[in-house]
Design a protein around this motif. Structure first.
Motif, PDB file in Angstrom:
ATOM      1  N   THR A  86     144.068 -39.440 -53.092  1.00  0.00           N
ATOM      2  CA  THR A  86     143.794 -38.012 -52.862  1.00  0.00           C
ATOM      3  C   THR A  86     145.024 -37.358 -52.235  1.00  0.00           C
ATOM      4  O   THR A  86     145.415 -36.244 -52.613  1.00  0.00           O
ATOM      5  CB  THR A  86     142.540 -37.835 -51.964  1.00  0.00           C
ATOM      6  OG1 THR A  86     141.406 -38.338 -52.658  1.00  0.00           O
ATOM      7  CG2 THR A  86     142.296 -36.381 -51.610  1.00  0.00           C
ATOM      8  N   GLU A 138     127.106 -34.869 -53.962  1.00  0.00           N
ATOM      9  CA  GLU A 138     128.410 -34.761 -54.627  1.00  0.00           C
ATOM     10  C   GLU A 138     128.440 -35.532 -55.955  1.00  0.00           C
ATOM     11  O   GLU A 138     129.025 -35.058 -56.936  1.00  0.00           O
ATOM     12  CB  GLU A 138     129.516 -35.296 -53.707  1.00  0.00           C
ATOM     13  CG  GLU A 138     130.914 -35.104 -54.289  1.00  0.00           C
ATOM     14  CD  GLU A 138     132.002 -35.755 -53.436  1.00  0.00           C
ATOM     15  OE1 GLU A 138     132.670 -35.030 -52.690  1.00  0.00           O
ATOM     16  OE2 GLU A 138     132.176 -36.983 -53.518  1.00  0.00           O
ATOM     17  N   ALA A 155     141.542 -42.584 -50.844  1.00  0.00           N
ATOM     18  CA  ALA A 155     141.975 -41.574 -49.865  1.00  0.00           C
ATOM     19  C   ALA A 155     143.500 -41.445 -49.986  1.00  0.00           C
ATOM     20  O   ALA A 155     144.044 -40.337 -50.013  1.00  0.00           O
ATOM     21  CB  ALA A 155     141.562 -41.977 -48.458  1.00  0.00           C
ATOM     22  N   CYS A 204     133.982 -37.297 -40.404  1.00  0.00           N
ATOM     23  CA  CYS A 204     132.980 -38.198 -41.003  1.00  0.00           C
ATOM     24  C   CYS A 204     132.507 -39.295 -40.057  1.00  0.00           C
ATOM     25  O   CYS A 204     131.455 -39.891 -40.307  1.00  0.00           O
ATOM     26  CB  CYS A 204     133.534 -38.839 -42.259  1.00  0.00           C
ATOM     27  SG  CYS A 204     134.083 -37.663 -43.493  1.00  0.00           S
ATOM     28  N   LYS A 217     139.764 -34.213 -56.420  1.00  0.00           N
ATOM     29  CA  LYS A 217     138.428 -34.701 -56.088  1.00  0.00           C
ATOM     30  C   LYS A 217     138.473 -35.466 -54.774  1.00  0.00           C
ATOM     31  O   LYS A 217     139.535 -35.872 -54.306  1.00  0.00           O
ATOM     32  CB  LYS A 217     137.940 -35.661 -57.179  1.00  0.00           C
ATOM     33  CG  LYS A 217     137.518 -34.999 -58.469  1.00  0.00           C
ATOM     34  CD  LYS A 217     137.005 -36.084 -59.421  1.00  0.00           C
ATOM     35  CE  LYS A 217     136.670 -35.501 -60.772  1.00  0.00           C
ATOM     36  NZ  LYS A 217     136.365 -36.563 -61.743  1.00  0.00           N
ATOM     37  N   SER A 218     137.282 -35.730 -54.250  1.00  0.00           N
ATOM     38  CA  SER A 218     137.208 -36.514 -53.008  1.00  0.00           C
ATOM     39  C   SER A 218     137.552 -37.977 -53.324  1.00  0.00           C
ATOM     40  O   SER A 218     137.456 -38.415 -54.474  1.00  0.00           O
ATOM     41  CB  SER A 218     135.796 -36.442 -52.448  1.00  0.00           C
ATOM     42  OG  SER A 218     134.939 -37.226 -53.247  1.00  0.00           O
ATOM     43  N   LYS A 251     127.116 -36.691 -49.629  1.00  0.00           N
ATOM     44  CA  LYS A 251     127.787 -37.424 -50.707  1.00  0.00           C
ATOM     45  C   LYS A 251     126.806 -37.777 -51.822  1.00  0.00           C
ATOM     46  O   LYS A 251     127.203 -38.016 -52.963  1.00  0.00           O
ATOM     47  CB  LYS A 251     128.455 -38.696 -50.169  1.00  0.00           C
ATOM     48  CG  LYS A 251     129.693 -38.410 -49.319  1.00  0.00           C
ATOM     49  CD  LYS A 251     130.929 -38.151 -50.167  1.00  0.00           C
ATOM     50  CE  LYS A 251     132.100 -37.653 -49.340  1.00  0.00           C
ATOM     51  NZ  LYS A 251     133.224 -37.178 -50.169  1.00  0.00           N
ATOM     52  N   THR A 281     141.529 -28.128 -47.992  1.00  0.00           N
ATOM     53  CA  THR A 281     141.027 -29.445 -48.425  1.00  0.00           C
ATOM     54  C   THR A 281     139.597 -29.335 -48.971  1.00  0.00           C
ATOM     55  O   THR A 281     138.835 -28.451 -48.570  1.00  0.00           O
ATOM     56  CB  THR A 281     141.025 -30.475 -47.279  1.00  0.00           C
ATOM     57  OG1 THR A 281     140.118 -30.024 -46.260  1.00  0.00           O
ATOM     58  CG2 THR A 281     142.408 -30.657 -46.690  1.00  0.00           C
ATOM     59  N   SER A 282     139.250 -30.259 -49.856  1.00  0.00           N
ATOM     60  CA  SER A 282     137.962 -30.152 -50.557  1.00  0.00           C
ATOM     61  C   SER A 282     137.203 -31.479 -50.614  1.00  0.00           C
ATOM     62  O   SER A 282     136.348 -31.658 -51.465  1.00  0.00           O
ATOM     63  CB  SER A 282     138.231 -29.673 -51.978  1.00  0.00           C
ATOM     64  OG  SER A 282     139.086 -30.608 -52.627  1.00  0.00           O
ATOM     65  N   CYS A 283     137.517 -32.413 -49.705  1.00  0.00           N
ATOM     66  CA  CYS A 283     136.872 -33.726 -49.844  1.00  0.00           C
ATOM     67  C   CYS A 283     135.524 -33.820 -49.135  1.00  0.00           C
ATOM     68  O   CYS A 283     134.855 -34.838 -49.237  1.00  0.00           O
ATOM     69  CB  CYS A 283     137.804 -34.843 -49.406  1.00  0.00           C
ATOM     70  SG  CYS A 283     138.562 -34.556 -47.829  1.00  0.00           S
ATOM     71  N   CYS A 284     135.113 -32.758 -48.431  1.00  0.00           N
ATOM     72  CA  CYS A 284     133.816 -32.760 -47.746  1.00  0.00           C
ATOM     73  C   CYS A 284     132.826 -31.951 -48.587  1.00  0.00           C
ATOM     74  O   CYS A 284     132.937 -30.735 -48.692  1.00  0.00           O
ATOM     75  CB  CYS A 284     133.974 -32.138 -46.357  1.00  0.00           C
ATOM     76  SG  CYS A 284     132.401 -31.741 -45.569  1.00  0.00           S
TER      77      CYS A 284
END
Ligand code: SF4
Length: 389
Positions: A82, A169, A79, A317, A130-131, A166, A105-108
């Motif tokens: 990121t 993902e 994290a 989350c 990436k996440s 996830k 943001t694109s982590c979800c």
């Protein structure tokens, strides 16, 4: 699962992948390693009689070692990474190409899937970082494997996530095979982990606290707040401030982006420059923010926001679909308080201050947005058709 409880014939079960993990743990050829997401540590205790929000990171590390994992990593570490990549992406655009903002943001992964189907014209605004889950998978099978002389094909990477999306993902595209292998082999939910701990007869409540493994384990307060709505943006502001000014913040807490308000907006003053940010969680709120961005685009006006954080789950989350059941707003608040406690207790609270992150850049990646970082830590998006109904 929840569905089976409501299905009159019990025909619907959630996908349980613990069998694959047990098999890998018993396979002498394999080197099983694991990572845990920020939000898991404040919810797993509910299955063992603790109150919601109790911070149980040390016991979780212990439990994972007793299950037989050879190394225990923390998704909070990536994290922080990121933030280094996404924060650098933001600062570059903010300084040189403000017309290309907002950065989103694109982590979800649930949100990524939604965007690709419903807002494909906004894909150019999506952070390519990436996440944290995906970054850790890529680094375990490259950086960690190299340093420890382990063949990447023998590493079996398991992630413990608060999230059912996830699972999707990790198979999203070949981009998730940056190491030449599938970077993450299995993604389990918090609930699946609980079942494994109980099946192994581990006395969770009496476990001693353990530590995560170097070189993918150390984290700052900024890494841990990824687990709550507003956290990614707050973490990005902490490091963005440093990248823009070369200085450190006196007060790292951005209260305006915290809490359960559906859309949170703030104009953040960075030494005389204003950065307009928005945070949305839950799909209806996301639409509200994106429609404003689209309307400005159509009218040829600058975007009302420079940086937008989106999470599909209400509260972020901490109340993801893989967490122990029964998340009310009261439970969300308690789990969120546990995350902010972890942040306050951290020795360092900004991602760029993480010594293992600094070491990673020095020894392996060179610098944020380097060629190697792009290859291992960034991804692409594509418009996807809606399924036939
Ligand atoms: Fe998963 Fe929900 Fe977190 Fe998105 S917000 S990553 S769907 S738990």
């Amino acid at each position: 699962g929840q569905c089976s409880a409501h299905c009159p014939v019990g025909a619907i079960y959630e996908n349980d992948e613990t069998g694959k993990v047990w098999a890998a743990l018993g396979d002498k050829e394999k080197y099983p390693v694991v990572q845990i997401a920020p939000a898991v540590r404040v919810a797993v205790g509910e299955a063992f009689g603790y109150k919601s929000g109790e911070l149980l990171t040390g016991k979780l590390y212990s439990a994972l070692r007793r299950l037989g994992f050879r190394a225990v990593f923390d998704t909070n570490f990536t994290a922080d990474l990121t933030i280094m990549e996404e924060g650098s992406e933001f600062v570059k655009l903010f300084k040189d190409e403000p017309d290309k903002l907002p950065l989103v943001t694109s982590c979800c992964p649930a949100w990524v899937d939604y965007l690709e189907k419903y807002y494909p014209d906004l894909i150019p605004h999506f952070s390519t970082a990436k996440s944290p889950q995906a970054m850790l998978g890529a680094l375990a099978k490259t950086y960690y494997a190299e340093k420890n002389k382990i063949a990447p094909k023998n590493i079996f990477m398991v992630s413990i996530m608060p999230c059912t999306a996830k699972k999707y993902e990790i198979s999203r595209s070949t981009e998730m095979c940056a190491s030449g292998q599938q970077d993450i082999n299995v993604s389990l939910t918090t609930r699946e982990l609980v079942r494994m701990i109980k099946a192994a007869g581990i006395d969770f409540n009496n476990l001693p606290d353990d530590k995560a493994d170097s070189i993918l384990g150390e984290y700052t307060g900024a890494g841990t707040i990824f687990g709550v709505t507003g956290g990614v943006l707050e973490a990005a502001l902490r490091t963005g401030y440093h990248l823009l000014t070369g200085e450190e913040l006196d007060n790292v807490e951005f209260q305006d982006v915290r809490g359960l308000g559906g859309v949170k907006e703030a104009a953040v003053n960075i030494k005389g420059t204003t950065v307009n940010v928005a945070v949305a969680h839950g799909v209806a709120n996301v639409q509200q923010v994106l429609d404003k961005v689209k309307a400005a685009k159509v009218a040829g006006q600058p975007s009302p926001y420079h940086f937008i954080e989106v999470m599909a789950c209400r509260g972020g989350c901490v109340s993801g679909g893989g967490q122990p059941y029964g998340a009310t707003d009261e439970v969300r608040r308690l789990r969120t308080a546990g995350i902010y406690q972890d942040d306050r207790l951290a020795a360092k609270r900004c991602s760029h201050q993480n010594p293992e992150i600094q070491k990673l850049y020095k020894d392996f990646l060179n610098q944020p947005l380097s060629e190697k970082s792009h290859h291992l830590l960034h991804t692409k998006y594509q418009a996807r058709p809606l399924y036939d109904r």
